[in-house]
Enzyme design. Structure first.
Site, short mmCIF file in Angstrom:
data_model
loop_
_atom_site.label_atom_id
_atom_site.label_comp_id
_atom_site.label_asym_id
_atom_site.label_seq_id
_atom_site.Cartn_x
_atom_site.Cartn_y
_atom_site.Cartn_z
N LYS A 88 127.03 5.97 45.73
CA LYS A 88 125.80 6.29 44.99
C LYS A 88 125.28 7.33 45.88
O LYS A 88 124.24 7.87 45.28
CB LYS A 88 125.01 5.26 44.55
CG LYS A 88 125.62 4.12 43.62
CD LYS A 88 124.68 3.04 43.38
CE LYS A 88 125.39 1.77 42.65
NZ LYS A 88 124.54 0.73 42.79
N ARG A 110 131.09 2.68 61.65
CA ARG A 110 132.13 3.88 61.75
C ARG A 110 131.81 4.80 60.71
O ARG A 110 131.26 4.51 59.51
CB ARG A 110 133.26 3.19 61.22
CG ARG A 110 134.41 4.20 60.90
CD ARG A 110 135.88 3.68 60.89
NE ARG A 110 136.34 3.33 62.12
CZ ARG A 110 137.44 3.24 62.50
NH1 ARG A 110 138.52 3.42 61.40
NH2 ARG A 110 138.10 3.05 63.68
C1 NCD Z 1 141.95 5.29 65.26
C2 NCD Z 1 140.65 5.98 64.57
O1 NCD Z 1 140.17 5.28 63.60
O2 NCD Z 1 140.16 6.94 65.20
N1 NCD Z 1 142.30 4.03 64.63
C3 NCD Z 1 141.98 2.85 65.31
O3 NCD Z 1 140.74 2.63 65.28
N2 NCD Z 1 142.78 2.18 65.98
C4 NCD Z 1 143.17 6.22 65.32
C5 NCD Z 1 143.58 7.01 64.03
O4 NCD Z 1 142.92 6.90 63.04
O5 NCD Z 1 144.48 7.95 64.07
#
Ligand code: NCD
Length: 312
Positions: A88, A110
């Site tokens: 949203k 993240r």
């Molecule tokens: C990686 C990321 O998210 O950066 N994955 C992870 O966390 N193990 C690698 C990727 O997405 O290629």
């Protein structure tokens, strides 16, 4: 940011912020936990972890979630943008403020935009742990990668480590390069020119007196390496789709490309893999990526416990 030995309340945003002493302390704690797997269960009972994942994830999300739960924490938040108010248009700022109000004791974030974790850390006094920040950094991945290297060789110093693939848009290789720069390691960056390591990484390394070798083809160096760290081409981060078409399928690690490798070579990969690492390697002694991934759980338990000031 606290001094390098003080972890309590510390943000985990960049692998550049951690010294050799920090890494060694973390590894010792992970070793202790691996030797006595139940020893940290429940130590953070009553605390709340807010996992805010604005980008999809499998391993990182689940390992943080399981780590927090094993420590006795309650977990809240979301595992990806779908199903949350992010769709949203809710901002990172408002999301952080809201979970702060719910009593979060740590944020695990993240985000697809670089700098998002740092921004979050600036607007809250609650510790922030980055679980992947745009194409720049993935500090806990670098810690688990180093731990996996150490587990395979009993040391990090003296090794020759090659990083292959999308070093420009992949955040795991830059964080790993920062972390490795604390050790006496010969690094080789193996990538086509358009995917070579970003200059800000090389500049940081050279300020530390570290000068990685640069290669375009794996075959030129494969025979000398102790570790080959393979990465996926970050299709979703390459700004121009025609650029992706040019590099797509450009390299694959398989039994043929590993023919001249030392028998002791360990192949690592942060996962997920697409087509750059053949499953035929899984059956060989080179395969180290599932051991590497499994180490993420104890490592993340240790990090959360350190940041939240639990017993160590
Ligand atoms: C990686 C990321 O998210 O950066 N994955 C992870 O966390 N193990 C690698 C990727 O997405 O290629």
């Amino acid at each position: 940011m606290m001094g390098s030995s003080g972890f309590t309340g510390r943000d985990v945003i960049s692998a550049r912020d951690f010294s050799r002493v920090d890494f060694e302390r973390i590894f010792k704690l992970v070793d202790g936990l691996e030797a006595a797997p139940g020893s940290m269960d429940g130590v953070l009972g009553g605390k709340l972890a807010a996992l805010l994942f604005f980008e999809p994830s499998t391993r990182t999300y689940s390992s943080f979630q399981i780590a927090a739960e094993r420590l006795g924490m309650k977990v809240t938040g979301f595992a990806g943008p779908t199903g949350s108010s992010v769709t949203k248009g809710e901002t990172l700022h408002d999301t952080v403020r809201m979970f702060e109000g719910y009593g979060a004791d740590v944020f695990i974030i993240r985000h697809p935009k670089m700098g998002a974790a740092r921004f979050a850390a600036e607007i809250t006094d609650t510790p922030v742990v980055s679980a992947g920040d745009g194409s720049r950094e993935h500090p806990t991945q670098a810690m688990l990668d180093l731990h996996a290297i150490r587990k395979a060789f009993g040391k990090v110093d003296g090794l020759k480590v090659g990083m292959l693939g999308d070093l420009r848009y992949g955040r795991t290789s830059s964080s790993l390069a920062y972390a490795l720069s604390n050790f006496d390691v010969e690094m080789t960056f193996i990538a086509p020119d358009s995917l070579q390591m970003r200059s800000e990484v090389s500049h940081f390394l050279s300020r530390r007196g570290v000068k990685p070798k640069v290669e375009t083809a794996l075959k030129n160096v494969v025979g000398s390496l102790d570790v080959l760290y393979v990465t996926r081409i970050q299709k979703e981060r390459i700004p121009d789709p025609t650029e992706f078409e040019k590099v797509k399928g450009l390299y694959e690690v398989n039994l043929e490309t590993l023919r001249d490798a030392k028998p002791t070579l360990k192949v690592m990969h942060p996962l997920p893999r697409v087509d750059e690492l053949s499953t035929e390697v899984d059956e060989t002694d080179h395969a180290h990526y599932f051991v590497q991934a499994a180490g993420g759980l104890p490592l993340r338990m240790v990090i959360l416990n350190l940041v939240l000031g639990g017993a160590s």
